[in-house]
Motif scaffolding. Structure first.
Motif, PDB file in Angstrom:
ATOM      1  N   LEU A  85      31.820   3.090   3.415  1.00 40.68           N
ATOM      2  CA  LEU A  85      31.903   1.974   2.464  1.00 40.68           C
ATOM      3  C   LEU A  85      33.046   1.028   2.819  1.00 40.68           C
ATOM      4  O   LEU A  85      32.871  -0.189   2.826  1.00 40.68           O
ATOM      5  CB  LEU A  85      32.142   2.509   1.054  1.00 40.68           C
ATOM      6  CG  LEU A  85      30.973   2.529   0.097  1.00 40.68           C
ATOM      7  CD1 LEU A  85      31.371   3.208  -1.200  1.00 40.68           C
ATOM      8  CD2 LEU A  85      30.413   1.169  -0.154  1.00 40.68           C
ATOM      9  N   ARG A  86      34.203   1.593   3.105  1.00 38.77           N
ATOM     10  CA  ARG A  86      35.355   0.766   3.473  1.00 38.77           C
ATOM     11  C   ARG A  86      35.038  -0.085   4.708  1.00 38.77           C
ATOM     12  O   ARG A  86      35.369  -1.266   4.762  1.00 38.77           O
ATOM     13  CB  ARG A  86      36.594   1.630   3.722  1.00 38.77           C
ATOM     14  CG  ARG A  86      37.241   2.152   2.456  1.00 38.77           C
ATOM     15  CD  ARG A  86      38.479   3.010   2.788  1.00 38.77           C
ATOM     16  NE  ARG A  86      39.093   3.521   1.580  1.00 38.77           N
ATOM     17  CZ  ARG A  86      40.052   2.903   0.904  1.00 38.77           C
ATOM     18  NH1 ARG A  86      40.500   1.732   1.313  1.00 38.77           N
ATOM     19  NH2 ARG A  86      40.560   3.450  -0.184  1.00 38.77           N
ATOM     20  N   ALA A  87      34.403   0.534   5.694  1.00 42.14           N
ATOM     21  CA  ALA A  87      34.062  -0.200   6.921  1.00 42.14           C
ATOM     22  C   ALA A  87      33.077  -1.329   6.631  1.00 42.14           C
ATOM     23  O   ALA A  87      33.251  -2.456   7.118  1.00 42.14           O
ATOM     24  CB  ALA A  87      33.491   0.765   7.966  1.00 42.14           C
ATOM     25  N   ARG A  88      32.063  -1.043   5.851  1.00 41.21           N
ATOM     26  CA  ARG A  88      31.057  -2.072   5.523  1.00 41.21           C
ATOM     27  C   ARG A  88      31.650  -3.197   4.694  1.00 41.21           C
ATOM     28  O   ARG A  88      31.384  -4.375   4.942  1.00 41.21           O
ATOM     29  CB  ARG A  88      29.870  -1.443   4.802  1.00 41.21           C
ATOM     30  CG  ARG A  88      29.023  -0.554   5.712  1.00 41.21           C
ATOM     31  CD  ARG A  88      27.890   0.098   4.976  1.00 41.21           C
ATOM     32  NE  ARG A  88      26.844  -0.868   4.662  1.00 41.21           N
ATOM     33  CZ  ARG A  88      25.818  -0.607   3.864  1.00 41.21           C
ATOM     34  NH1 ARG A  88      25.712   0.594   3.304  1.00 41.21           N
ATOM     35  NH2 ARG A  88      24.908  -1.518   3.613  1.00 41.21           N
ATOM     36  N   LEU A  89      32.473  -2.841   3.703  1.00 35.99           N
ATOM     37  CA  LEU A  89      33.051  -3.855   2.822  1.00 35.99           C
ATOM     38  C   LEU A  89      34.058  -4.736   3.552  1.00 35.99           C
ATOM     39  O   LEU A  89      34.055  -5.949   3.379  1.00 35.99           O
ATOM     40  CB  LEU A  89      33.701  -3.188   1.605  1.00 35.99           C
ATOM     41  CG  LEU A  89      32.742  -2.499   0.634  1.00 35.99           C
ATOM     42  CD1 LEU A  89      33.510  -1.668  -0.375  1.00 35.99           C
ATOM     43  CD2 LEU A  89      31.841  -3.507  -0.058  1.00 35.99           C
ATOM     44  N   ILE A 128      26.390  -7.158  -3.543  1.00 38.64           N
ATOM     45  CA  ILE A 128      27.275  -7.917  -4.429  1.00 38.64           C
ATOM     46  C   ILE A 128      28.419  -8.538  -3.636  1.00 38.64           C
ATOM     47  O   ILE A 128      28.786  -9.694  -3.855  1.00 38.64           O
ATOM     48  CB  ILE A 128      27.787  -7.022  -5.574  1.00 38.64           C
ATOM     49  CG1 ILE A 128      26.641  -6.768  -6.562  1.00 38.64           C
ATOM     50  CG2 ILE A 128      28.990  -7.641  -6.278  1.00 38.64           C
ATOM     51  CD1 ILE A 128      26.900  -5.684  -7.563  1.00 38.64           C
ATOM     52  N   CYS A 129      28.983  -7.792  -2.696  1.00 45.59           N
ATOM     53  CA  CYS A 129      30.075  -8.334  -1.881  1.00 45.59           C
ATOM     54  C   CYS A 129      29.601  -9.474  -0.981  1.00 45.59           C
ATOM     55  O   CYS A 129      30.378 -10.366  -0.664  1.00 45.59           O
ATOM     56  CB  CYS A 129      30.708  -7.236  -1.039  1.00 45.59           C
ATOM     57  SG  CYS A 129      31.887  -6.258  -1.969  1.00 45.59           S
ATOM     58  N   GLN A 130      28.355  -9.430  -0.593  1.00 50.72           N
ATOM     59  CA  GLN A 130      27.814 -10.490   0.248  1.00 50.72           C
ATOM     60  C   GLN A 130      27.524 -11.761  -0.535  1.00 50.72           C
ATOM     61  O   GLN A 130      27.518 -12.846   0.036  1.00 50.72           O
ATOM     62  CB  GLN A 130      26.537 -10.011   0.947  1.00 50.72           C
ATOM     63  CG  GLN A 130      26.804  -8.957   1.996  1.00 50.72           C
ATOM     64  CD  GLN A 130      25.533  -8.325   2.536  1.00 50.72           C
ATOM     65  OE1 GLN A 130      24.517  -8.247   1.851  1.00 50.72           O
ATOM     66  NE2 GLN A 130      25.591  -7.865   3.776  1.00 50.72           N
ATOM     67  N   THR A 131      27.300 -11.633  -1.833  1.00 50.63           N
ATOM     68  CA  THR A 131      26.881 -12.794  -2.627  1.00 50.63           C
ATOM     69  C   THR A 131      27.910 -13.250  -3.652  1.00 50.63           C
ATOM     70  O   THR A 131      27.676 -14.246  -4.337  1.00 50.63           O
ATOM     71  CB  THR A 131      25.553 -12.494  -3.349  1.00 50.63           C
ATOM     72  OG1 THR A 131      25.726 -11.354  -4.199  1.00 50.63           O
ATOM     73  CG2 THR A 131      24.430 -12.232  -2.364  1.00 50.63           C
ATOM     74  N   ASN A 132      29.036 -12.540  -3.774  1.00 46.93           N
ATOM     75  CA  ASN A 132      30.069 -12.880  -4.750  1.00 46.93           C
ATOM     76  C   ASN A 132      31.439 -12.859  -4.083  1.00 46.93           C
ATOM     77  O   ASN A 132      31.639 -12.171  -3.085  1.00 46.93           O
ATOM     78  CB  ASN A 132      30.085 -11.869  -5.908  1.00 46.93           C
ATOM     79  CG  ASN A 132      28.839 -11.925  -6.738  1.00 46.93           C
ATOM     80  OD1 ASN A 132      28.742 -12.711  -7.665  1.00 46.93           O
ATOM     81  ND2 ASN A 132      27.861 -11.082  -6.415  1.00 46.93           N
ATOM     82  N   GLU A 133      32.363 -13.567  -4.657  1.00 49.18           N
ATOM     83  CA  GLU A 133      33.751 -13.540  -4.194  1.00 49.18           C
ATOM     84  C   GLU A 133      34.456 -12.407  -4.930  1.00 49.18           C
ATOM     85  O   GLU A 133      34.824 -12.553  -6.100  1.00 49.18           O
ATOM     86  CB  GLU A 133      34.425 -14.883  -4.470  1.00 49.18           C
ATOM     87  CG  GLU A 133      35.799 -14.997  -3.877  1.00 49.18           C
ATOM     88  CD  GLU A 133      35.834 -14.897  -2.358  1.00 49.18           C
ATOM     89  OE1 GLU A 133      36.796 -14.316  -1.840  1.00 49.18           O
ATOM     90  OE2 GLU A 133      34.893 -15.387  -1.706  1.00 49.18           O
ATOM     91  N   ILE A 134      34.633 -11.283  -4.261  1.00 45.80           N
ATOM     92  CA  ILE A 134      35.244 -10.095  -4.849  1.00 45.80           C
ATOM     93  C   ILE A 134      36.720 -10.052  -4.443  1.00 45.80           C
ATOM     94  O   ILE A 134      37.054 -10.226  -3.272  1.00 45.80           O
ATOM     95  CB  ILE A 134      34.526  -8.807  -4.374  1.00 45.80           C
ATOM     96  CG1 ILE A 134      33.040  -8.848  -4.719  1.00 45.80           C
ATOM     97  CG2 ILE A 134      35.203  -7.562  -4.947  1.00 45.80           C
ATOM     98  CD1 ILE A 134      32.725  -8.905  -6.186  1.00 45.80           C
TER      99      ILE A 134
END
Length: 97
Positions: free
Chosen positions: A65-69, A42-48
């Motif tokens: 998760l924090r590192a990936r995001l 979702i973070c890769q395909t949407n503007e979060i």
């Protein structure tokens, strides 16, 4: 302009409630998931604009998760939300934004 908020939790029932709460405000668009892989996609395909980390995410998983995001969007705001009323949720979100 809507603020897009991604909630990541482990409990399906709580995630459903969070979806309802986040999408009840016209200025917010809530996307709520229980899986880390789904959250990353979702973070890769949407503007979060903001990520809420819910109950059930252990420390090691949170760190990963924090590192990936933030690898996807370095300035992404990520906060913990472990429950409380909708007033607390609103305050946490407004403070983070």
């Amino acid at each position: 302009m809507q603020t897009t908020i991604l909630y990541i939790g482990r409990n399906t029932e709580i995630t459903t409630v969070m979806n309802r709460l986040l999408n009840a405000r016209p200025e917010w668009k809530g996307i709520c998931v229980c899986s880390d892989d789904e959250a990353i996609e979702i973070c890769q395909t949407n503007e979060i604009d903001l990520v809420l980390l819910g109950n059930g995410i252990d420390a090691a998983c949170e760190k990963a998760l924090r590192a990936r995001l933030t690898g996807i969007k370095t300035e992404l705001k990520i906060i913990q939300h472990y429950g409380g009323g909708s007033g607390l949720l609103y305050g946490e979100i407004m403070t983070a934004l």
